[in-house]
Design an enzyme around this catalytic site. Structure first.
Site, PDB file in Angstrom:
ATOM      1  CG  ASP A 200      30.788  27.969  44.918  1.00  0.00           C
ATOM      2  OD1 ASP A 200      30.139  28.113  45.962  1.00  0.00           O
ATOM      3  OD2 ASP A 200      30.281  27.654  43.830  1.00  0.00           O
ATOM      4  CE  LYS A 222      36.270  27.628  56.205  1.00  0.00           C
ATOM      5  NZ  LYS A 222      37.280  28.443  56.912  1.00  0.00           N
ATOM      6  N   GLY A 254      34.093  27.230  37.621  1.00  0.00           N
ATOM      7  CA  GLY A 254      33.618  26.860  36.289  1.00  0.00           C
ATOM      8  C   GLY A 254      32.623  27.851  35.742  1.00  0.00           C
ATOM      9  CB  VAL A 258      28.496  23.734  33.669  1.00  0.00           C
ATOM     10  CG1 VAL A 258      28.937  22.281  33.465  1.00  0.00           C
ATOM     11  CG2 VAL A 258      28.315  24.414  32.312  1.00  0.00           C
TER      12      VAL A 258
END
Length: 410
Positions: A200, A222, A254, A258
């Protein structure tokens, strides 16, 4: 005895009697490992630290609340002598010698018949470090060597890539808020052993540079065709690479669950029959405020905190957030993905009764070298983000906890 190095051996103590003399800090440190080994632990001490006493209360050890007496080592396979009474320690050592019980002495290693190594564990491997020089023994040195070996095993740098054990399948790894040091030990180990990494934009990007050249890195940010199709493309990539027998890590910012769409990926993998491991990560909802000096809870100020997504405005029919109820809470409100909607969010909170002068802090790129904090109130936050050009990613904290710590430098 000091002229010869100790002979390393692993003791199998399951169900076997182990005697610990003294209930102080040494016992507190050593008892958990003995309990984990399955030993039948008998503590002899007139008093103990609260932690040791809790082990006795839980039935993990048997505690005789008295001083050492002759015969306490009868039937023991191993003994830890750690009292503050030198005479008792000497007598216990002598008894251990007569009964051929291996004894560790916390006060005098040279008079002991056994030494406790500096130990650590990593994925089924126990590392135990002993010095070969009894006279020059330094526990800090052995601990440092132990830590270096364990860290190498955990991050994969100690074992050559061709000898790493790879398990085909997918690991959804929460990479934490951005600082590469804040990824979990397990997450970093899985990353080091991956064949394919689908990363990510908000994951700990610095870790990608440490991967061996043969590892294929796919930038999930991308992948084309829009938000929905991008997620579908990510799911397909995970499945395709795993079906080829590769070890795949989906590196997410993270925590995967979540606002990370981790469950969508897990469901897709389950439907395809692909084994998946989920590694929790440190969520930016609590770590970023902390890095900026803001506690999400504080005694006498906030007894609860609520985390919500701000990617949909309050007046959008797709919103699932009950902003009216949130406005009535007295605790802390943490808003993720809400930079471009914070003006409307603030208006909704005020309209539903939240005081306009409620403190607000925006922490941009938290935990990274470019972290910055901008303070405002609900009444001024919309204007402030434009004046200060606050951009995503940023965590927004609303509530009196914003003013608890030292004020940020101007």
């Amino acid at each position: 005895m000091a002229e010869h190095p100790a002979y390393p051996v692993g003791l199998r103590l399951t169900g076997r009697r182990v005697v610990v003399l003294g209930g102080g800090q040494v016992a507190q440190r050593r008892l958990p490992a003995l309990i984990a080994a399955g030993a039948d632990v008998h503590l002899v001490s007139p008093e103990a630290t609260p932690s040791v006493e809790a082990m006795a209360d839980a039935g993990e050890i048997t505690w005789s609340r008295r001083r050492y007496t002759e015969g306490d080592l009868e039937g023991a396979w191993y003994a830890l002598i750690s009292t503050s009474d030198l005479e008792a320690n000497n007598l216990a050592s002598a008894e251990g010698e007569r009964r051929r019980v291996w004894c560790v002495r916390s006060d005098d290693a040279d008079r002991a018949t056994a030494w406790t190594p500096a130990t650590g564990h990593s994925e089924g491997v126990t590392v135990a470090v002993l010095t070969t020089d009894a006279k020059g023994r330094d526990p800090r040195h052995t601990a440092a060597v132990r830590d270096a070996v364990i860290e190498g095993l955990r991050d994969g740098t100690l074992v050559a890539p061709q000898f790493r054990t790879r398990t085909p399948g997918v690991a959804l790894v929460g990479g934490g808020p951005g600082d590469p040091d804040l990824i979990t030990v397990r997450g970093r180990r899985l990353l080091a052993g991956a064949d394919v990494v689908i990363a990510d934009r908000l994951g700990p990007r610095d870790l990608l540079a440490e991967l061996p050249p043969h590892v294929e890195v796919i930038d999930a940010a991308k992948i084309p065709y829009g938000r929905y199709m991008a997620q579908e493309a990510i799911n397909n990539a995970l499945i395709e690479h795993a079906k080829q027998g590769r070890s795949v890590v989906r590196l997410k910012g993270g925590d995967p669950y979540v606002f990370g769409r981790g469950m969508e990926e897990l469901q897709a993998l389950a439907e395809a029959g692909i084994p998946c491991t989920v590694v929790p990560g440190i969520s930016s909802s609590i770590s970023v405020p902390g890095a900026a000096g803001i506690p999400v809870t504080h005694r006498g100020v906030a007894h609860e905190f609520t985390v919500v997504s701000g990617h949909v405005a309050p007046d959008d029919e797709r919103s699932l957030v009950d902003w009216a109820s949130l406005a009535k809470l007295t605790g802390t409100l943490v808003i993720l993905m809400g930079v471009d909607k914070i003006g409307k969010i603030a208006e909704a909170l005020i309209a539903h009764g939240k005081p306009a002068d409620t403190p607000v802090a925006l922490v941009q790129e938290g935990t990274t070298a470019t972290q910055r904090r901008v303070d405002a109130t609900l009444a001024t936050v919309g204007e402030r983000i434009r004046a200060e050009d606050v951009r995503p990613p940023a965590v927004i904290i609303v509530g009196p906890v914003v003013g608890v710590g030292p004020r940020p430098a101007e």
